[in-house]
Design a protein around this motif. Structure first.
Motif, PDB file in Angstrom:
ATOM      1  N   LYS A   1       0.848  -1.195   0.000  1.00  0.00           N
ATOM      2  CA  LYS A   1       0.000   0.000   0.000  1.00  0.00           C
ATOM      3  C   LYS A   1       0.881   1.242   0.000  1.00  0.00           C
ATOM      4  N   ILE A   2       0.673   2.105  -0.981  1.00  0.00           N
ATOM      5  CA  ILE A   2       1.412   3.377  -1.039  1.00  0.00           C
ATOM      6  C   ILE A   2       0.375   4.483  -1.093  1.00  0.00           C
ATOM      7  N   GLY A   3       0.181   5.197  -0.001  1.00  0.00           N
ATOM      8  CA  GLY A   3      -0.881   6.206   0.052  1.00  0.00           C
ATOM      9  C   GLY A   3      -2.214   5.530  -0.193  1.00  0.00           C
ATOM     10  N   GLY A   4      -2.972   6.069  -1.155  1.00  0.00           N
ATOM     11  CA  GLY A   4      -4.276   5.492  -1.443  1.00  0.00           C
ATOM     12  C   GLY A   4      -4.244   4.459  -2.556  1.00  0.00           C
ATOM     13  N   VAL A   5      -3.036   3.988  -2.886  1.00  0.00           N
ATOM     14  CA  VAL A   5      -2.900   3.060  -4.010  1.00  0.00           C
ATOM     15  C   VAL A   5      -2.344   1.715  -3.535  1.00  0.00           C
ATOM     16  N   LEU A   6      -2.917   0.636  -4.061  1.00  0.00           N
ATOM     17  CA  LEU A   6      -2.384  -0.702  -3.783  1.00  0.00           C
ATOM     18  C   LEU A   6      -1.507  -1.122  -4.957  1.00  0.00           C
ATOM     19  N   LEU A   7      -0.288  -1.568  -4.641  1.00  0.00           N
ATOM     20  CA  LEU A   7       0.649  -1.970  -5.686  1.00  0.00           C
ATOM     21  C   LEU A   7       0.858  -3.481  -5.652  1.00  0.00           C
ATOM     22  N   VAL A   8       0.586  -4.088  -6.812  1.00  0.00           N
ATOM     23  CA  VAL A   8       0.791  -5.536  -6.952  1.00  0.00           C
ATOM     24  C   VAL A   8       1.865  -5.734  -8.003  1.00  0.00           C
ATOM     25  N   SER A   9       3.015  -6.250  -7.597  1.00  0.00           N
ATOM     26  CA  SER A   9       4.083  -6.479  -8.556  1.00  0.00           C
ATOM     27  C   SER A   9       4.278  -7.984  -8.691  1.00  0.00           C
ATOM     28  N   ILE A  10       3.934  -8.506  -9.848  1.00  0.00           N
ATOM     29  CA  ILE A  10       3.951  -9.968 -10.016  1.00  0.00           C
ATOM     30  C   ILE A  10       5.353 -10.427 -10.405  1.00  0.00           C
ATOM     31  N   GLN A  11       5.997 -11.147  -9.482  1.00  0.00           N
ATOM     32  CA  GLN A  11       7.389 -11.570  -9.693  1.00  0.00           C
ATOM     33  C   GLN A  11       7.518 -13.093  -9.779  1.00  0.00           C
ATOM     34  N   ILE A  12       6.373 -13.790  -9.775  1.00  0.00           N
ATOM     35  CA  ILE A  12       6.442 -15.252  -9.824  1.00  0.00           C
ATOM     36  C   ILE A  12       5.769 -15.768 -11.089  1.00  0.00           C
ATOM     37  N   ASP A  13       6.051 -17.014 -11.415  1.00  0.00           N
ATOM     38  CA  ASP A  13       5.376 -17.672 -12.524  1.00  0.00           C
ATOM     39  C   ASP A  13       3.997 -18.082 -12.006  1.00  0.00           C
ATOM     40  N   LEU A  14       2.965 -17.377 -12.453  1.00  0.00           N
ATOM     41  CA  LEU A  14       1.629 -17.528 -11.857  1.00  0.00           C
ATOM     42  C   LEU A  14       0.959 -18.854 -12.169  1.00  0.00           C
ATOM     43  N   GLN A  15       0.585 -19.587 -11.136  1.00  0.00           N
ATOM     44  CA  GLN A  15      -0.288 -20.730 -11.358  1.00  0.00           C
ATOM     45  C   GLN A  15      -1.719 -20.272 -11.106  1.00  0.00           C
ATOM     46  N   ASP A  16      -2.683 -21.031 -11.595  1.00  0.00           N
ATOM     47  CA  ASP A  16      -4.070 -20.569 -11.550  1.00  0.00           C
ATOM     48  C   ASP A  16      -4.547 -20.281 -10.124  1.00  0.00           C
ATOM     49  N   GLN A  17      -4.120 -21.117  -9.168  1.00  0.00           N
ATOM     50  CA  GLN A  17      -4.548 -20.908  -7.782  1.00  0.00           C
ATOM     51  C   GLN A  17      -4.019 -19.574  -7.237  1.00  0.00           C
ATOM     52  N   SER A  18      -2.803 -19.204  -7.634  1.00  0.00           N
ATOM     53  CA  SER A  18      -2.235 -17.925  -7.189  1.00  0.00           C
ATOM     54  C   SER A  18      -3.038 -16.762  -7.751  1.00  0.00           C
ATOM     55  N   VAL A  19      -3.513 -16.934  -8.994  1.00  0.00           N
ATOM     56  CA  VAL A  19      -4.315 -15.900  -9.641  1.00  0.00           C
ATOM     57  C   VAL A  19      -5.618 -15.689  -8.866  1.00  0.00           C
ATOM     58  N   LEU A  20      -6.267 -16.807  -8.517  1.00  0.00           N
ATOM     59  CA  LEU A  20      -7.542 -16.719  -7.792  1.00  0.00           C
ATOM     60  C   LEU A  20      -7.330 -16.131  -6.399  1.00  0.00           C
ATOM     61  N   ALA A  21      -6.234 -16.539  -5.756  1.00  0.00           N
ATOM     62  CA  ALA A  21      -5.938 -16.020  -4.414  1.00  0.00           C
ATOM     63  C   ALA A  21      -5.693 -14.517  -4.469  1.00  0.00           C
ATOM     64  N   LEU A  22      -4.995 -14.070  -5.516  1.00  0.00           N
ATOM     65  CA  LEU A  22      -4.709 -12.642  -5.648  1.00  0.00           C
ATOM     66  C   LEU A  22      -5.999 -11.841  -5.788  1.00  0.00           C
ATOM     67  N   GLN A  23      -6.945 -12.357  -6.574  1.00  0.00           N
ATOM     68  CA  GLN A  23      -8.219 -11.661  -6.738  1.00  0.00           C
ATOM     69  C   GLN A  23      -8.921 -11.489  -5.391  1.00  0.00           C
ATOM     70  N   GLU A  24      -8.910 -12.569  -4.598  1.00  0.00           N
ATOM     71  CA  GLU A  24      -9.575 -12.508  -3.298  1.00  0.00           C
ATOM     72  C   GLU A  24      -8.837 -11.572  -2.344  1.00  0.00           C
ATOM     73  N   ASP A  25      -7.508 -11.697  -2.299  1.00  0.00           N
ATOM     74  CA  ASP A  25      -6.711 -10.850  -1.413  1.00  0.00           C
ATOM     75  C   ASP A  25      -6.909  -9.370  -1.735  1.00  0.00           C
ATOM     76  N   LEU A  26      -6.967  -9.080  -3.045  1.00  0.00           N
ATOM     77  CA  LEU A  26      -7.112  -7.683  -3.458  1.00  0.00           C
ATOM     78  C   LEU A  26      -8.471  -7.120  -3.056  1.00  0.00           C
ATOM     79  N   ALA A  27      -9.523  -7.898  -3.279  1.00  0.00           N
ATOM     80  CA  ALA A  27     -10.867  -7.446  -2.912  1.00  0.00           C
ATOM     81  C   ALA A  27     -10.897  -7.132  -1.414  1.00  0.00           C
ATOM     82  N   GLU A  28     -10.312  -8.035  -0.642  1.00  0.00           N
ATOM     83  CA  GLU A  28     -10.241  -7.869   0.809  1.00  0.00           C
ATOM     84  C   GLU A  28      -9.519  -6.577   1.179  1.00  0.00           C
TER      85      GLU A  28
END
Lengths: 122, 137
Positions: free
Chosen positions: A8-35
């Motif tokens: 979190k930087i001020g009012g902005v959330l920064l997601v920097s994807i540095q891994i080789d994404l598997q589908d479960q990581s993608v779904l987890a990211l969506q949930e984490d971000l909504a939260e």
């Protein structure tokens, strides 16, 4: 499964994807971000994909889904740093990512969100 | 002249993270064969779509990757094998936007656009084999 960190930087959330994404990581990211958007009241999300070597239809759809979810929390999403080879491949694959805002790099992405954020407060 | 082969490498596709391993293996071969960066990216993206199909629609299976040559040029061939339900209507399955699952329906048709050769062998009740090849330009 590896999880993608959200900063979190001020009012902005920064997601920097540095891994080789598997589908479960993608779904987890969506949930984490909504939260996280919901709990922080962030007005913007930047997804940095400059380290991402491929975007297939599942990962591409994640961008659109995250943008839609953010919108429900009154936040804007910008995808930044797409590699040229990834852009060419996405178009040929048939994924146009309509509705997903993009910027060349992180700096420009932050600038876009800053402008959108100001417009909202006015 | 028969296709030259450096011995295919085979890996299972039984779980989510196997799709990532297939991507990495295909990338290694694409780099060894010195495909251009754009062609590497296209082939790996196609492999990712097809490996996910093998997992989700085929109920798992395996991928086989090899370097090939047609005498004039080198290339990378990847095939995706499952013993799932097969594809009853190929025309429909290859159409853009059609999906039997929760996907976008771009998997098969999109993968086909990203490679130079695309072969699909399927039988209802027996399974599906999709083989793709990308040649060095």
């Amino acid at each position: 499964m590896e999880r993608v960190p959200i900063l979190k930087i001020g009012g902005v959330l920064l997601v920097s994807i540095q891994i080789d994404l598997q589908d479960q990581s993608v779904l987890a990211l969506q949930e984490d971000l909504a939260e996280k958007i919901s709990s922080t009241g962030a007005h913007g999300v930047v997804i940095d994909i400059s380290a991402v070597e491929i975007v297939d239809s599942f990962i591409g759809r994640m961008f659109a889904t995250i943008a839609s979810i953010s919108r429900l929390f009154d936040a804007d999403t910008v995808v930044v740093g797409m590699r040229p080879a990834v852009a060419i491949t996405l178009v040929e694959l048939g994924l146009t990512l309509g509705g997903v805002r993009t910027a060349l790099d992180l700096e420009r992405g932050m600038k876009i969100l800053g402008q959108l954020g100001r417009g909202r407060d006015a | 002249m028969p296709p030259r082969s450096d011995g295919p490498e085979q890996i299972p596709i039984d779980a989510d993270d196997d799709v990532v391993r297939v991507r990495q293996l295909v990338r290694t071969y694409a780099q060894q064969t010195k495909l251009s960066l754009v062609d590497q990216t296209k082939l790996v993206t196609a492999a990712s779509e097809l490996a996910r199909n093998t997992l989700i629609y085929g109920g798992g299976g395996f991928a086989r990757v090899e370097e090939v040559s047609d005498g004039r040029r080198a290339g990378v061939r990847a095939s995706f094998h499952d013993e799932g339900p097969g594809i009853p209507d190929l025309t429909l399955a290859l159409a853009d936007g059609w999906s039997s699952g929760s996907g976008l329906g771009l998997g098969l048709s999109g993968a086909r656009r990203l490679v130079d050769q695309f072969d699909l062998d399927t039988e209802v009740g027996r399974g599906t084999v999709v083989t793709v090849t990308k040649w060095k330009r």
